[in-house]
Scaffold this motif. Structure first.
Motif, PDB file in Angstrom:
ATOM      1  N   ARG A  95      -3.170  -0.786   0.746  1.00 54.21           N
ATOM      2  CA  ARG A  95      -1.983  -0.856   1.609  1.00 54.21           C
ATOM      3  C   ARG A  95      -2.338  -0.451   3.034  1.00 54.21           C
ATOM      4  N   ARG A  97      -1.996   0.921   6.841  1.00 54.30           N
ATOM      5  CA  ARG A  97      -1.331   2.084   7.440  1.00 54.30           C
ATOM      6  C   ARG A  97      -1.855   2.278   8.863  1.00 54.30           C
ATOM      7  N   TYR A 163      -6.572   1.560   5.618  1.00 57.03           N
ATOM      8  CA  TYR A 163      -6.003   1.076   4.373  1.00 57.03           C
ATOM      9  C   TYR A 163      -6.141   2.172   3.324  1.00 57.03           C
TER      10      TYR A 163
END
Length: 206
Positions: A95, A97, A163
């Motif tokens: 994910r 960030r 990430y």
């Protein structure tokens, strides 16, 4: 006792379905589930059982898609070596960030529950002053330590793009392909060796 075609197909479907619950590997599990779905679809057609037919027509492409994803990931991990870009096989499962300069990513002693990859910017380990640059994977020491605590405080030196991957996702990927475990073991070993060198006067990472 003679079994008709429909009953035989139904029993085969049940057998493959039960077998899929008994295996540990994700590839054989999905493969058995697919064969079971095919048997149940045929059973539904022969016996004109709409609920069984509809359910397995939906489940069949889902299991095929999951099997393809697992095989694709396994192939990528097999190709992964120390020199291969991590973005080719790990980043799709992480994910994104963003952090601003001066922000703290995590502090020493906090619970370690995820792995990080720095794509852009710069980070620094506050306790030892060591810099983390783009392309580095970090955070694995605390993640796999018995206490599961961070060993360093990580601060942003500049605006950064990184990430992250949760421990749950890491374990899921490892379950799908244990070769990922060997990659992470090698990474941990490299960090520990650098820690030894740091204590002897050379820089290291957290």
């Amino acid at each position: 006792m003679t079994l008709d075609l429909g009953t035989a197909l139904g029993l085969l479907g049940v057998g493959f379905c039960l077998a899929s619950f008994a295996v540990k590997g994700m590839v054989p599990l999905r493969t058995l589930a697919i064969v079971g779905n095919v048997c149940f679809v045929a059973y539904g057609l022969v016996e004109s059982l709409l609920p069984s037919l509809a359910l397995n027509i939906v489940l069949l492409p889902l299991n095929v898609a999951r099997l393809w994803e697992i095989k694709k990931l396994s192939t990528e991990i097999v190709r992964a070596t120390q020199d291969s870009p991590i973005s080719q096989w790990l980043l799709p499962h992480m994910r994104h960030r963003s952090l601003k300069a001066g922000e703290v990513l995590f502090r020493r002693g906090e619970v370690a529950d995820r792995l990080f990859y720095l794509a852009k910017g710069g980070l620094r380990m506050a306790e030892i002053g060591q810099r983390i640059g783009p392309g580095e994977l970090f955070g694995e020491i605390g993640l796999f330590s018995p206490e599961r605590r961070r060993t360093q405080t990580i601060m942003c030196e500049a605006d950064s793009e990184l990430y992250e991957m949760t421990d749950e996702m890491i374990f899921q990927l490892y379950y799908q392909n244990p070769k990922l475990g060997f990659y992470l073991m090698r990474l941990v070993a490299e960090r520990l060796l650098k820690d030894v060198r740091r204590r002897e006067g050379e820089p290291a990472t957290a």
